[in-house]
Every structure is written in C-alpha cells, then in structure tokens.
Design a protein around this motif. Structure first.
Motif, PDB file in Angstrom:
ATOM      1  N   SER A  89       0.855  -1.181   0.000  1.00 17.46           N
ATOM      2  CA  SER A  89       0.000   0.000   0.000  1.00 17.46           C
ATOM      3  C   SER A  89       0.891   1.231   0.000  1.00 17.46           C
ATOM      4  O   SER A  89       2.105   1.137   0.214  1.00 17.46           O
ATOM      5  CB  SER A  89      -0.909   0.025   1.237  1.00 17.46           C
ATOM      6  N   ALA A  90       0.285   2.383  -0.205  1.00 19.05           N
ATOM      7  CA  ALA A  90       1.007   3.633   0.019  1.00 19.05           C
ATOM      8  C   ALA A  90       1.179   3.838   1.518  1.00 19.05           C
ATOM      9  O   ALA A  90       0.363   3.382   2.318  1.00 19.05           O
ATOM     10  CB  ALA A  90       0.227   4.799  -0.581  1.00 19.05           C
ATOM     11  N   GLY A  91       2.241   4.506   1.892  1.00 17.75           N
ATOM     12  CA  GLY A  91       2.405   4.903   3.278  1.00 17.75           C
ATOM     13  C   GLY A  91       1.595   6.154   3.570  1.00 17.75           C
ATOM     14  O   GLY A  91       0.972   6.743   2.679  1.00 17.75           O
ATOM     15  N   PRO A  92       1.591   6.606   4.808  1.00 14.80           N
ATOM     16  CA  PRO A  92       0.864   7.832   5.160  1.00 14.80           C
ATOM     17  C   PRO A  92       1.525   9.064   4.552  1.00 14.80           C
ATOM     18  O   PRO A  92       2.647   8.988   4.030  1.00 14.80           O
ATOM     19  CB  PRO A  92       0.935   7.854   6.684  1.00 14.80           C
ATOM     20  N   ALA A  93       0.850  10.186   4.613  1.00 16.71           N
ATOM     21  CA  ALA A  93       1.345  11.428   4.017  1.00 16.71           C
ATOM     22  C   ALA A  93       2.749  11.733   4.504  1.00 16.71           C
ATOM     23  O   ALA A  93       3.040  11.695   5.702  1.00 16.71           O
ATOM     24  CB  ALA A  93       0.416  12.583   4.363  1.00 16.71           C
ATOM     25  N   GLY A  94       3.642  12.024   3.567  1.00 17.47           N
ATOM     26  CA  GLY A  94       5.034  12.305   3.879  1.00 17.47           C
ATOM     27  C   GLY A  94       5.920  11.079   3.882  1.00 17.47           C
ATOM     28  O   GLY A  94       7.150  11.203   3.902  1.00 17.47           O
ATOM     29  N   SER A  95       5.308   9.898   3.843  1.00 17.42           N
ATOM     30  CA  SER A  95       6.069   8.637   3.839  1.00 17.42           C
ATOM     31  C   SER A  95       5.441   7.649   2.871  1.00 17.42           C
ATOM     32  O   SER A  95       5.398   6.454   3.115  1.00 17.42           O
ATOM     33  CB  SER A  95       6.100   8.026   5.250  1.00 17.42           C
ATOM     34  N   ILE A 152      14.472  -8.292  -4.767  1.00 16.93           N
ATOM     35  CA  ILE A 152      13.056  -7.962  -4.636  1.00 16.93           C
ATOM     36  C   ILE A 152      12.749  -7.792  -3.149  1.00 16.93           C
ATOM     37  O   ILE A 152      12.992  -8.704  -2.352  1.00 16.93           O
ATOM     38  CB  ILE A 152      12.172  -9.061  -5.233  1.00 16.93           C
ATOM     39  N   VAL A 153      12.225  -6.614  -2.794  1.00 19.67           N
ATOM     40  CA  VAL A 153      11.905  -6.320  -1.399  1.00 19.67           C
ATOM     41  C   VAL A 153      10.397  -6.157  -1.266  1.00 19.67           C
ATOM     42  O   VAL A 153       9.792  -5.314  -1.940  1.00 19.67           O
ATOM     43  CB  VAL A 153      12.616  -5.043  -0.916  1.00 19.67           C
ATOM     44  N   ALA A 154       9.779  -6.966  -0.420  1.00 17.91           N
ATOM     45  CA  ALA A 154       8.352  -6.850  -0.129  1.00 17.91           C
ATOM     46  C   ALA A 154       8.183  -5.920   1.069  1.00 17.91           C
ATOM     47  O   ALA A 154       8.713  -6.180   2.145  1.00 17.91           O
ATOM     48  CB  ALA A 154       7.755  -8.221   0.175  1.00 17.91           C
ATOM     49  N   ALA A 155       7.462  -4.821   0.863  1.00 14.43           N
ATOM     50  CA  ALA A 155       7.287  -3.803   1.897  1.00 14.43           C
ATOM     51  C   ALA A 155       5.808  -3.601   2.173  1.00 14.43           C
ATOM     52  O   ALA A 155       4.951  -3.876   1.328  1.00 14.43           O
ATOM     53  CB  ALA A 155       7.932  -2.489   1.454  1.00 14.43           C
ATOM     54  N   MET A 156       5.509  -3.092   3.359  1.00 21.52           N
ATOM     55  CA  MET A 156       4.117  -2.858   3.723  1.00 21.52           C
ATOM     56  C   MET A 156       3.557  -1.579   3.136  1.00 21.52           C
ATOM     57  O   MET A 156       2.396  -1.512   2.771  1.00 21.52           O
ATOM     58  CB  MET A 156       3.973  -2.805   5.250  1.00 21.52           C
ATOM     59  N   GLY A 157       4.360  -0.494   3.105  1.00 18.23           N
ATOM     60  CA  GLY A 157       3.800   0.836   2.944  1.00 18.23           C
ATOM     61  C   GLY A 157       3.319   1.267   4.310  1.00 18.23           C
ATOM     62  O   GLY A 157       4.119   1.368   5.250  1.00 18.23           O
ATOM     63  N   THR A 158       2.043   1.500   4.482  1.00 18.07           N
ATOM     64  CA  THR A 158       1.514   1.788   5.817  1.00 18.07           C
ATOM     65  C   THR A 158       1.615   0.543   6.678  1.00 18.07           C
ATOM     66  O   THR A 158       1.107  -0.525   6.299  1.00 18.07           O
ATOM     67  CB  THR A 158       0.048   2.241   5.739  1.00 18.07           C
ATOM     68  N   GLY A 159       2.256   0.650   7.809  1.00 16.66           N
ATOM     69  CA  GLY A 159       2.383  -0.484   8.697  1.00 16.66           C
ATOM     70  C   GLY A 159       1.046  -0.857   9.306  1.00 16.66           C
ATOM     71  O   GLY A 159       0.349  -0.010   9.872  1.00 16.66           O
ATOM     72  N   SER A 160       0.670  -2.112   9.180  1.00 14.98           N
ATOM     73  CA  SER A 160      -0.570  -2.635   9.756  1.00 14.98           C
ATOM     74  C   SER A 160      -0.475  -4.145   9.735  1.00 14.98           C
ATOM     75  O   SER A 160       0.358  -4.721   9.025  1.00 14.98           O
ATOM     76  CB  SER A 160      -1.794  -2.178   8.952  1.00 14.98           C
ATOM     77  N   THR A 161      -1.338  -4.803  10.491  1.00  7.30           N
ATOM     78  CA  THR A 161      -1.332  -6.266  10.440  1.00  7.30           C
ATOM     79  C   THR A 161      -1.695  -6.752   9.039  1.00  7.30           C
ATOM     80  O   THR A 161      -1.077  -7.678   8.514  1.00  7.30           O
ATOM     81  CB  THR A 161      -2.307  -6.847  11.471  1.00  7.30           C
ATOM     82  N   ILE A 194       9.527   3.543   9.880  1.00  5.33           N
ATOM     83  CA  ILE A 194      10.899   3.556   9.358  1.00  5.33           C
ATOM     84  C   ILE A 194      11.328   4.975   8.974  1.00  5.33           C
ATOM     85  O   ILE A 194      12.529   5.251   8.898  1.00  5.33           O
ATOM     86  CB  ILE A 194      11.080   2.587   8.174  1.00  5.33           C
ATOM     87  N   ASN A 195      10.378   5.874   8.755  1.00  6.76           N
ATOM     88  CA  ASN A 195      10.699   7.297   8.573  1.00  6.76           C
ATOM     89  C   ASN A 195      11.039   7.868   9.947  1.00  6.76           C
ATOM     90  O   ASN A 195      10.180   8.284  10.705  1.00  6.76           O
ATOM     91  CB  ASN A 195       9.515   8.037   7.956  1.00  6.76           C
ATOM     92  N   GLY A 196      12.309   7.853  10.261  1.00  5.57           N
ATOM     93  CA  GLY A 196      12.795   8.239  11.583  1.00  5.57           C
ATOM     94  C   GLY A 196      13.504   7.107  12.286  1.00  5.57           C
ATOM     95  O   GLY A 196      14.139   7.301  13.325  1.00  5.57           O
ATOM     96  N   ASN A 197      13.418   5.910  11.718  1.00  4.43           N
ATOM     97  CA  ASN A 197      14.115   4.738  12.264  1.00  4.43           C
ATOM     98  C   ASN A 197      14.808   3.995  11.120  1.00  4.43           C
ATOM     99  O   ASN A 197      14.386   2.923  10.690  1.00  4.43           O
ATOM    100  CB  ASN A 197      13.128   3.822  12.987  1.00  4.43           C
ATOM    101  N   ALA A 201      12.752  11.776   6.081  1.00  3.98           N
ATOM    102  CA  ALA A 201      11.684  12.235   5.187  1.00  3.98           C
ATOM    103  C   ALA A 201      12.125  12.292   3.728  1.00  3.98           C
ATOM    104  O   ALA A 201      11.340  12.013   2.817  1.00  3.98           O
ATOM    105  CB  ALA A 201      11.176  13.599   5.645  1.00  3.98           C
ATOM    106  N   GLY A 202      13.388  12.629   3.495  1.00  3.14           N
ATOM    107  CA  GLY A 202      13.883  12.734   2.126  1.00  3.14           C
ATOM    108  C   GLY A 202      14.008  11.410   1.409  1.00  3.14           C
ATOM    109  O   GLY A 202      14.274  11.381   0.201  1.00  3.14           O
ATOM    110  N   ASP A 203      13.816  10.299   2.135  1.00  6.20           N
ATOM    111  CA  ASP A 203      13.901   8.976   1.527  1.00  6.20           C
ATOM    112  C   ASP A 203      12.564   8.510   0.962  1.00  6.20           C
ATOM    113  O   ASP A 203      12.450   7.353   0.525  1.00  6.20           O
ATOM    114  CB  ASP A 203      14.395   7.954   2.551  1.00  6.20           C
ATOM    115  N   PHE A 204      11.564   9.407   0.955  1.00  3.65           N
ATOM    116  CA  PHE A 204      10.233   9.031   0.477  1.00  3.65           C
ATOM    117  C   PHE A 204       9.756  10.022  -0.580  1.00  3.65           C
ATOM    118  O   PHE A 204      10.226  11.166  -0.637  1.00  3.65           O
ATOM    119  CB  PHE A 204       9.239   8.997   1.647  1.00  3.65           C
ATOM    120  N   GLN A 205       8.818   9.561  -1.393  1.00  3.72           N
ATOM    121  CA  GLN A 205       8.170  10.449  -2.343  1.00  3.72           C
ATOM    122  C   GLN A 205       6.689  10.088  -2.426  1.00  3.72           C
ATOM    123  O   GLN A 205       6.266   9.015  -1.972  1.00  3.72           O
ATOM    124  CB  GLN A 205       8.824  10.380  -3.718  1.00  3.72           C
ATOM    125  N   ALA A 206       5.899  10.961  -3.040  1.00  2.00           N
ATOM    126  CA  ALA A 206       4.445  10.813  -3.003  1.00  2.00           C
ATOM    127  C   ALA A 206       3.910   9.767  -3.971  1.00  2.00           C
ATOM    128  O   ALA A 206       2.836   9.207  -3.737  1.00  2.00           O
ATOM    129  CB  ALA A 206       3.790  12.161  -3.300  1.00  2.00           C
TER     130      ALA A 206
END
Length: 494
Positions: A89-95, A152-161, A194-197, A201-206
């Motif tokens: 999914s997309a992450g939250p605004a700014g991430s 290939i990296v599988a990522a969540m985007g927005t963290g959730s179960t 992960i934005n901060g860990n 912020a500069g590691d993300f785009q919209a």
C-alpha cells in the motif's frame, strides 16, 4: 487423475524441459532429475540476531536505505540486477513510497489482490491461493522483474497487520515459484515508523514508480522446485493431522493455528482483548490472557466466510499472529529471541503463549520440538504469513503453509453434519475428503448461514492438483487450475 492424463503429464515434464535449457538431443529424463526439489528445511533461512545485519530475509530500513542511496556500490554480493521494492500500500502522508531513482531502483504499488488466485485442488475451489504460473509470469512482466538477478523487497507501505500479511504473500509466492533466498527480502516495519528509524523524510516520495510492463522473465527460468512450501489438504489428512486432538510432541510436525483463540475454540474460550459477544448486550473484551466467554452458546461470531463449521484440525496449537509484531514500531517483527521463546512454548509479558485443545498453556518446552516441520495456517493463510515468516524466515525452522487453510478445511464437511444455504450437500458422507472427521468443531447453527461451495470432484483421486499443475508449468506445460466461482474470502481476516 486418470491414468492417461498422468502419463501425459509425466511425458510433458520431460519434454517441456527442452525449453528450460535442455537441447532436443539430450536425455531429458536426466535433466528432470538434475532440478533440485527443495525440502522445507532447505527453503528456510535463519536471521541474524540483529536484523540490521541481514542482506536478505528480514531486512531493516537502514539496510534498504544504504541500497537505494548507492545501489551499485552497496548491493549484496551475488546480486547483479535492479532493486525492486513492492509496496502492499502507500504509506501515510510524507512517507508514501520509498524513493526510487528510476534507473536501477524502483518502487511499485502491488496490493495483496495481485498475489492470490481462486484455484481448484482437484476436490474443491478455494480462494486466495498462490497464483499459477501464468499469473506469476504476468507479475514478472508487469514489474519487469528478473527473478534470477534482481533484489526484490516486499514492503508494507503503511504499517498494519493486514499489510504485514500482504508483504508475506508476496514473499511466499515468489519463494514458492523458485526465487532464491538471496534475491528476496521483507522490509521490517511500516513507512510511518521507518521514517525516523533508519530512513528520513527525504527517503520518500508521493508517487510510486509506473509499472513498465516490459519484463521477459518467467518462473520457468527458475530451475528449482520449492513447491514443498505449500502443504495441501491431502498432506494434512494423510500424514500430518494426528488420530486425536492432543499435542503430540514426537511426530516431527508442529501445526500452528495463527487465528484467535475464539476461532480455534469455536467460541468456547477467548483471549486477551477478544470481544466475545459483540452482537449482544453485556459484551466483554477479555481483560486477562484467557477467559471464558459471556455466552458460550453464541459462537457464530467466530465463523468466517460462511463456513459450515468452526474449530480446528486435531493436534494443532494456537498462538495468534499479532504477538509476532510490535504495533509501536510500525508492526515490525519482534526480536528474534522473543519469537524463539514463544515458539518453544514460553509466554510474553501479557501471559499469552501457545495453547492446546484444552485451552491451557502448553508451557515452555512443550510447543515446537527440534526437527519439527511447522505447518502454518489461519482462515485464508494471510495471518499465517506472519507466523510462517517468524518460523521460516527469522527462526530458520522448516515451514510449510497450508494455503487452503480453514476456508477450505471447514468447507469439506459431510452432508450429515451440515448442508449449504441451498440445502445441497457440500460433500457426500462417503467422500474421502471429509475433514470434519479429523477436527474439533461446532457446526453452524443453521444451514442458511453456510455459503455455497464449488466442489470439483468429491471423490477425486488427489487433492494436489495445484502443486501438480505448477510443477508441470515450471517444466513447460500449462494446465488450467483457476476457477472463477469460489466465494470471495476475507483476506485481512484470513
């Protein structure tokens, strides 16, 4: 399977290999034997105690940042292709999306709906199964993935179960179809954490990268057989589920129910925070590790997907998937030592651990035994992606996923137990594929609550049609296995 089809399939396995590197004049039978058929132990991998040190399997944001910032300099040894990040999914605004460079680092949106398919195992159609070969090749084409050379990296985007389940489905499908462990990773934690860990912020785009649709690779290029990652209902009935509902510790298998205790028990017992009677006055959320329900007679709340019954296969132990993740850290996996203690039968800070058919804690040392193969399942093997990653990707235990899961298991019911809402039998009582005979269950209170199932053959000779077809596709022959009629499942409750 009839004898004529079986003979043709064997022949096609041999002849098809000519398109997988075998010349027409070579001994194709020998080539078949040369393709490794991996055991669950060979498919499993062990994480470093410090997830920061992993370069495949479960990786951290710090590792991913080093890769994306200078891929050519920092990519793992043995990787010569691109870095492809697939976000559920997309992450939250700014991430929103891990920032690609459009040259050798790409980030695509790929929800879980792309990584599942309704298929028939020869007995019954089941939703949310691993995609067939044509479906996988379409995904490789869509995202221009070279599965032999890319990371290939599988990522969540927005963290959730739900998104942790979804990234697990990506990993599972790719690994099942033969992608090497060195080419595959799971990003630990959602973008909001992960934005901060590990990233800033500069590691993300919209926006995500546009899927190019230009890939040419096929799963047929992956000359390894990892289909043992999937366990079928035939496997469970024939060799896994014991003859009674007890915790057998010397049988070499460990069957893990990733659902809630309320579902495992069909409403006879509930666990911490589980709302036992959400449709009744006087409902409660269990305030201790485990407690009795307010009204045990009201158990239909524990059913999913219009099942004919609820409960569990004999011999299974229950520990809910949520305890593998830390919600305060973007639903990242908990430390390896904590997961190992739970798998062995220990409890967490809330007193939650594995329980058995008596709904009591099994206790330290009485859960997973050294040498066991883990069989992970839930309702649709979405939640079990999380428990299976814990056991098979972090702890390195041989792990198989019962992909049909309880949506399939609870459907294979004899007519004398329950019919569907139309009054029709799901299975005749003399079907060899009845799973109610090896289950603890409580039947639905009315057949009007039972969704229609689509039985392919109640007396099929095998329930391994999916795995057999996938093997055949890998070796060169396409056998249609998808159905279109099975009822949609609830994957995020899966």
């Amino acid at each position: 399977m009839n004898r004529g089809w079986a003979g043709a399939a064997v022949l096609s396995l041999m002849l098809g290999l000519q398109g997988c590197g075998g010349g027409g004049g070579e001994d194709t039978t020998a080539l078949v034997k040369q393709i490794p058929v991996n055991t669950p132990a060979a498919i499993a991998q062990v994480s470093d105690d410090n997830y920061d040190n992993n370069v495949n399997g479960l990786i951290t944001a710090a590792t991913l940042k080093s890769w994306k910032d200078d891929w050519l300099a920092n990519r793992p040894a043995g990787i010569t292709g691109k870095l492809v990040i697939l976000q559920a999914s997309a992450g939250p605004a700014g991430s929103e999306y891990v920032k690609p460079n459009g040259l050798n680092v790409f980030t695509y949106l790929s929800p879980s709906s792309e990584w599942i398919q309704t298929r028939s195992n020869g007995v019954i159609e089941t939703p949310s199964m691993v995609p067939d070969g044509a479906g996988m090749d379409a995904l490789l084409k869509k995202f221009n993935i070279d599965p032999k050379n890319d990371m290939i990296v599988a990522a969540m985007g927005t963290g959730s179960t739900g998104n942790a389940m979804a990234q697990g489905r990506i990993w599972y499908a790719l690994r099942y179809w033969g992608v090497d462990k060195k080419n595959l990773a799971i990003l630990n934690g959602g973008n909001q954490w992960i934005n901060g860990n590990g990233m800033v912020a500069g590691d993300f785009q919209a926006a995500a990268s546009a899927a190019p649709g230009t890939g040419h690779a096929s799963v047929k290029d992956l000359l390894v057989d990892n289909t043992a990652l999937q366990a079928t209902v035939q496997d469970l009935l024939a060799a896994v589920v014991p003859s009674g509902d007890s915790n057998v510790k010397n049988d070499g298998v460990f069957i893990w129910d990733a659902r809630s205790l309320g579902q495992y028990s069909a409403g006879e017992m509930v666990e911490l925070s589980e709302d036992t009677n959400s449709d009744l006055a006087g409902n409660q959320a269990c305030a201790t590790a485990y407690c009795a329900p307010v009204n045990p007679a009201n158990y239909m709340w524990s059913f999913q997907n219009g099942g004919s019954r609820q409960g569990h296969p004999w011999g299974t132990l229950q520990l809910q998937y949520t305890h593998m993740l830390d919600s305060t850290k973007g639903f990242a996996y908990r430390p390896k030592a904590e997961l190992a203690a739970l798998l062995a039968g220990g409890t967490n800070a809330q007193g939650v651990g594995f329980v058995g058919a008596d709904y009591a804690l099994v206790g330290a040392g009485n859960a997973y035994q050294d040498g066991d193969t883990v069989y992970a399942y839930c309702e649709t093997t979405f939640r079990a992606m999380i428990t299976g990653v814990a056991s098979g990707v972090i702890l390195g235990k041989p792990t198989r996923f019962y992909d049909g899961a309880m949506v399939e298991w609870n459907s294979l019911t004899g007519a004398s137990v329950m019919t569907d809402a139309t009054g029709a039998a799901i299975l005749p009582d003399n079907s060899e594929w009845r799973t109610d005979v090896k289950s603890f269950y409580r039947a639905a209170t009315s057949n009007t609550l039972v969704a229609q199932r689509y039985v392919t053959d109640a007396h099929a000779k095998s329930a391994n049609a999916i795995v057999n077809a996938d093997k055949a596709y890998k070796y060169g022959e396409i056998i249609p296995t998808a159905g279109a009629n099975a009822p949609p499942a609830n994957p995020c409750g899966g």
